[in-house]
Design a protein around this motif. Structure first.
Motif, PDB file in Angstrom:
ATOM      1  N   VAL A   1       0.828  -1.207   0.000  1.00  0.00           N
ATOM      2  CA  VAL A   1       0.000   0.000   0.000  1.00  0.00           C
ATOM      3  C   VAL A   1       0.863   1.259   0.000  1.00  0.00           C
ATOM      4  O   VAL A   1       0.667   2.183  -0.794  1.00  0.00           O
ATOM      5  CB  VAL A   1      -0.965   0.018   1.208  1.00  0.00           C
ATOM      6  CG1 VAL A   1      -1.698   1.354   1.297  1.00  0.00           C
ATOM      7  CG2 VAL A   1      -1.976  -1.129   1.092  1.00  0.00           C
ATOM      8  N   LYS A   2       1.859   1.306   0.892  1.00  0.00           N
ATOM      9  CA  LYS A   2       2.759   2.459   0.948  1.00  0.00           C
ATOM     10  C   LYS A   2       3.566   2.587  -0.346  1.00  0.00           C
ATOM     11  O   LYS A   2       3.788   3.691  -0.845  1.00  0.00           O
ATOM     12  CB  LYS A   2       3.708   2.331   2.145  1.00  0.00           C
ATOM     13  CG  LYS A   2       3.067   2.605   3.506  1.00  0.00           C
ATOM     14  CD  LYS A   2       4.115   2.501   4.609  1.00  0.00           C
ATOM     15  CE  LYS A   2       3.588   3.006   5.955  1.00  0.00           C
ATOM     16  NZ  LYS A   2       2.547   2.136   6.511  1.00  0.00           N
ATOM     17  N   ALA A   3       3.998   1.452  -0.876  1.00  0.00           N
ATOM     18  CA  ALA A   3       4.788   1.475  -2.115  1.00  0.00           C
ATOM     19  C   ALA A   3       3.966   2.038  -3.270  1.00  0.00           C
ATOM     20  O   ALA A   3       4.451   2.867  -4.048  1.00  0.00           O
ATOM     21  CB  ALA A   3       5.277   0.066  -2.456  1.00  0.00           C
ATOM     22  N   ILE A   4       2.716   1.610  -3.395  1.00  0.00           N
ATOM     23  CA  ILE A   4       1.845   2.108  -4.464  1.00  0.00           C
ATOM     24  C   ILE A   4       1.607   3.603  -4.303  1.00  0.00           C
ATOM     25  O   ILE A   4       1.590   4.356  -5.281  1.00  0.00           O
ATOM     26  CB  ILE A   4       0.507   1.333  -4.483  1.00  0.00           C
ATOM     27  CG1 ILE A   4       0.745  -0.106  -4.965  1.00  0.00           C
ATOM     28  CG2 ILE A   4      -0.517   2.028  -5.378  1.00  0.00           C
ATOM     29  CD1 ILE A   4      -0.473  -1.008  -4.868  1.00  0.00           C
ATOM     30  N   THR A   5       1.432   4.060  -3.070  1.00  0.00           N
ATOM     31  CA  THR A   5       1.225   5.491  -2.812  1.00  0.00           C
ATOM     32  C   THR A   5       2.418   6.316  -3.278  1.00  0.00           C
ATOM     33  O   THR A   5       2.260   7.342  -3.949  1.00  0.00           O
ATOM     34  CB  THR A   5       0.982   5.734  -1.311  1.00  0.00           C
ATOM     35  OG1 THR A   5      -0.160   4.990  -0.886  1.00  0.00           O
ATOM     36  CG2 THR A   5       0.747   7.216  -1.035  1.00  0.00           C
ATOM     37  N   ILE A   6       3.624   5.861  -2.946  1.00  0.00           N
ATOM     38  CA  ILE A   6       4.837   6.586  -3.354  1.00  0.00           C
ATOM     39  C   ILE A   6       4.980   6.596  -4.875  1.00  0.00           C
ATOM     40  O   ILE A   6       5.228   7.644  -5.487  1.00  0.00           O
ATOM     41  CB  ILE A   6       6.084   5.954  -2.713  1.00  0.00           C
ATOM     42  CG1 ILE A   6       6.073   6.178  -1.195  1.00  0.00           C
ATOM     43  CG2 ILE A   6       7.366   6.531  -3.317  1.00  0.00           C
ATOM     44  CD1 ILE A   6       7.136   5.384  -0.455  1.00  0.00           C
ATOM     45  N   LEU A   7       4.808   5.444  -5.507  1.00  0.00           N
ATOM     46  CA  LEU A   7       4.966   5.351  -6.958  1.00  0.00           C
ATOM     47  C   LEU A   7       3.886   6.134  -7.698  1.00  0.00           C
ATOM     48  O   LEU A   7       4.133   6.690  -8.775  1.00  0.00           O
ATOM     49  CB  LEU A   7       4.967   3.885  -7.395  1.00  0.00           C
ATOM     50  CG  LEU A   7       6.156   3.054  -6.880  1.00  0.00           C
ATOM     51  CD1 LEU A   7       6.029   1.602  -7.331  1.00  0.00           C
ATOM     52  CD2 LEU A   7       7.489   3.646  -7.353  1.00  0.00           C
ATOM     53  N   SER A   8       2.692   6.202  -7.113  1.00  0.00           N
ATOM     54  CA  SER A   8       1.616   6.998  -7.724  1.00  0.00           C
ATOM     55  C   SER A   8       1.971   8.481  -7.713  1.00  0.00           C
ATOM     56  O   SER A   8       1.716   9.202  -8.686  1.00  0.00           O
ATOM     57  CB  SER A   8       0.296   6.780  -6.978  1.00  0.00           C
ATOM     58  OG  SER A   8      -0.143   5.443  -7.109  1.00  0.00           O
TER      59      SER A   8
END
Length: 226
Positions: A79-86
């Motif tokens: 979840v955190k990874a997707i937020t950063i990459l988004s």
């Protein structure tokens, strides 16, 4: 304990620092901490942000980090990874749009060189309208439709409504053929004629309709409209 931003001393909270001083005073770790929102059992959110930067090496390397690699870092997760990459992808798109605006379009080749890298590998058809000023500079562009090759479900008013919003004086249209063959279909030809007619009525002329294929294109202006 999963330490949250609000549990940090006020002067260390990235959001509070932003409200007091603006983004310019925030470090890269502060910005990442805002996206993360929470830390891990072992690390505060700011410590986790610093850990991410240390493991990656630099802020520039974030855009080259995969979801798998980022989510596997201790304390991060999917979840955190997707937020950063988004957030990184959003920044890329903003910069990309800025670069395209004010480009002067002299011919079909100019339009192709700008949009082909974004469109020729798409697996669905995308219909894009490009809005121009009196100098043939790009004011803005919009994806009007994504889907099948049936242009009958796209009405000229959908395009010209956007053209009026941007105060465009001319427009150009382009769409991709996922097959790689840019040869126009019967529907493409009919659709182009309808756009020409609508543009003449509204006095916002259609300069060209470009079909993008694999490493080649079809220009209605070059082939038909000259």
């Amino acid at each position: 304990m999963n330490l949250k931003v609000k549990e940090l001393p006020k002067e260390e909270r990235p959001r509070e620092k932003y409200k007091e001083n603006g983004f310019a005073r925030l470090s890269n770790a502060d910005l990442i901490a805002i996206l993360l929102r929470t830390g891990s059992k072992e690390l505060s959110v700011t410590e986790l942000a610093f850990q991410i930067l240390n493991e990656i090496g630099s802020i520039e390397q974030l855009q080259n980090t995969s979801l798998e690699a980022l989510s596997k870092m201790k304390g991060v997760g999917e979840v955190k990874a997707i937020t950063i990459l988004s957030a990184i992808e959003l920044g890329k798109r903003v910069n990309e749009q800025k670069e395209i605006k004010q480009e002067k379009i002299k011919n079909a080749e100019d339009l192709y060189q700008i949009f082909a890298p974004k469109m020729q590998h798409l697996t669905q058809e995308h219909l894009v309208a490009v809005f121009l000023n009196t100098k043939n500079q790009i004011i803005d562009y919009q994806t009007i439709f994504i889907g099948t090759s049936n242009k009958s479900i796209v009405h000229p008013r959908d395009i010209y409504k956007e053209a009026l919003k941007y105060a465009a004086v001319k427009i150009m249209i382009l769409h991709n053929h996922p097959s790689g063959d840019p040869t126009p279909s019967k529907e493409d030809i009919i659709f182009t004629k309808r756009l020409l007619e609508a543009g003449n009525i509204l006095q916002i002329p259609l300069l060209d309709h470009l079909i993008i294929g694999k490493n080649k294109y079809y220009s209605f202006y070059d082939k038909v409209m000259k």
